[in-house]
Scaffold this motif. Sequence first.
Motif, mmCIF file in Angstrom:
data_model
loop_
_atom_site.group_PDB
_atom_site.id
_atom_site.type_symbol
_atom_site.label_atom_id
_atom_site.label_comp_id
_atom_site.label_asym_id
_atom_site.label_seq_id
_atom_site.Cartn_x
_atom_site.Cartn_y
_atom_site.Cartn_z
ATOM 1 N N MET A 1 14.421 -28.602 52.494
ATOM 2 C CA MET A 1 14.737 -29.625 52.757
ATOM 3 C C MET A 1 14.635 -30.852 51.688
ATOM 4 N N PRO A 2 15.647 -31.016 50.948
ATOM 5 C CA PRO A 2 15.433 -31.667 49.738
ATOM 6 C C PRO A 2 15.528 -33.550 50.181
ATOM 7 N N ILE A 30 10.216 -30.572 63.781
ATOM 8 C CA ILE A 30 10.691 -29.282 63.621
ATOM 9 C C ILE A 30 9.742 -28.202 63.853
ATOM 10 N N ILE A 37 7.579 -22.289 60.884
ATOM 11 C CA ILE A 37 8.447 -22.386 60.222
ATOM 12 C C ILE A 37 7.974 -22.644 58.684
ATOM 13 N N CYS A 38 8.672 -22.061 57.853
ATOM 14 C CA CYS A 38 8.428 -22.308 56.538
ATOM 15 C C CYS A 38 9.460 -23.325 55.931
ATOM 16 N N LEU A 39 8.822 -24.455 55.299
ATOM 17 C CA LEU A 39 9.391 -25.611 54.941
ATOM 18 C C LEU A 39 9.286 -25.884 53.467
ATOM 19 N N ARG A 40 10.361 -25.741 52.710
ATOM 20 C CA ARG A 40 10.227 -26.059 51.282
ATOM 21 C C ARG A 40 11.169 -27.263 50.914
ATOM 22 N N THR A 42 12.271 -30.369 47.574
ATOM 23 C CA THR A 42 12.480 -30.595 46.380
ATOM 24 C C THR A 42 12.321 -32.152 46.072
ATOM 25 N N PHE A 140 9.792 -15.777 55.001
ATOM 26 C CA PHE A 140 9.752 -16.855 54.490
ATOM 27 C C PHE A 140 9.782 -17.103 52.944
ATOM 28 N N ASP A 141 10.660 -15.986 52.557
ATOM 29 C CA ASP A 141 10.607 -16.344 50.928
ATOM 30 C C ASP A 141 12.086 -15.882 50.656
#
Lengths: 180, 244
Positions: A1-2, A30, A37-40, A42, A140-141
């Motif tokens: 999620m940017p 979420i 859940i994996c959240l990434r 930027t 998750f990756d």
Amino acid sequence: MPLQHIADPMLKAMKRQITRAEILDLVKAIRAEVPGICLRTTLIAGFPGETLEDVEDVKRFLEEVRFDRVGVFTYSHEEGTSAYALEDNIPAEEKERRAQDIMETQQEISLEKNQEKVGKVFRVIVDKKESGRYLARTEFDSVEVDNEVIINTDRKLKPGEFVNVKITKAFDYDLEGELV
Amino acid sequence: MVDSEVLSGQLKANDIDVVHESAKKDHNIVVVNTCGFIDKAKEESINTILDQVDLKKKGKLDKVYVTGCLSERYRGDLEQEIPEVDAWFGTMELPLILKKFDADYKAELIGERLLSTPSHYAYLKIAEGCNRTCAFCAIPIMRGTHVSKPIEELVAEAEKLVRSGVKEIMLIAQELTYYGLDLYKKRRLADLMNALADVKGLEWIRLHYAYPTKFPMEILEVMKQRDNICNYWTCLCSTSLILC
């Protein structure tokens, strides 16, 4: 999620149509809906007018929300964008310093999150063999940007094969494990 | 990356030998697919073009063509600065590139790509362009407004990928959550995810790049229900080449 930023003055200047409070609510919603859940995300450091307080706000948010992964980019002044009308007032080295500062906050969080995985079993996809070890990824990756799971084994594994791995060691951005 | 794979797939279908980033220096024509998103990516793209121009000057190459976002955005300037390049193309000029090779654009090849990734995973581009107006972002200048690909077309493409050995696909677009609004007049990412999750043999589906404003919460329900949709959300603008 940017997300790009967290501090309200910056979100407004970037025309993101969202506030810090709304982002926090969204992340909570979420996570409530999909636990684990994996959240990434930027973020951009050094947008025109960014203050040191804005940077501190980002760091506080990261501590509070604890994303799984964060990438930080320095602001790039691009002709044709609406921000081009603003003055690109933060020097390049200062943008880098701020990006680094935010990344260091996240690095500790990423390491702690990885340490929580030690002893757990994950289904992984094998990507390749490198220097006698296999490199794989969990659900998750994603490719290239996230953790790799390093597997030491005498068994022959094929790229694209799924195996179960118990995590034995955790690093900042990688994991090590054995086949189970 | 996906654009390069589509171009290569089309060239191959026209009986032209094509390889991605070959280490061998025995080719005749090189097509450089560029990124014009931020300063670092632009620098990398220009260095790559200059390296190829250098090879051409040394007689190791016949022609250098440049396509992608950088040439879409700065074609006029680039033509003047690097006249050694034989032809420049924008982001929507695939048929013109093919013409340069005396090749035809084959519309029936939808979803036919020459993968540049290992065979067990692939990117699936579900839309192009972006309708957001973020102050810092040059993507709409280079990629235009949001255009979704139809669900049936994407399912067919995913099935082809699975037949060629792919087990994991990564859904990409400049903005995933907007999917469907242009084409179907409503957000349909959840429907697309369900349709893709039905593709037999597809083990993992991963979602990249979701804008937070007006986030479609119904996709979380699908994520929970379907085992082969990874519980994963990201934006990985890191290698901006992936974005383009």
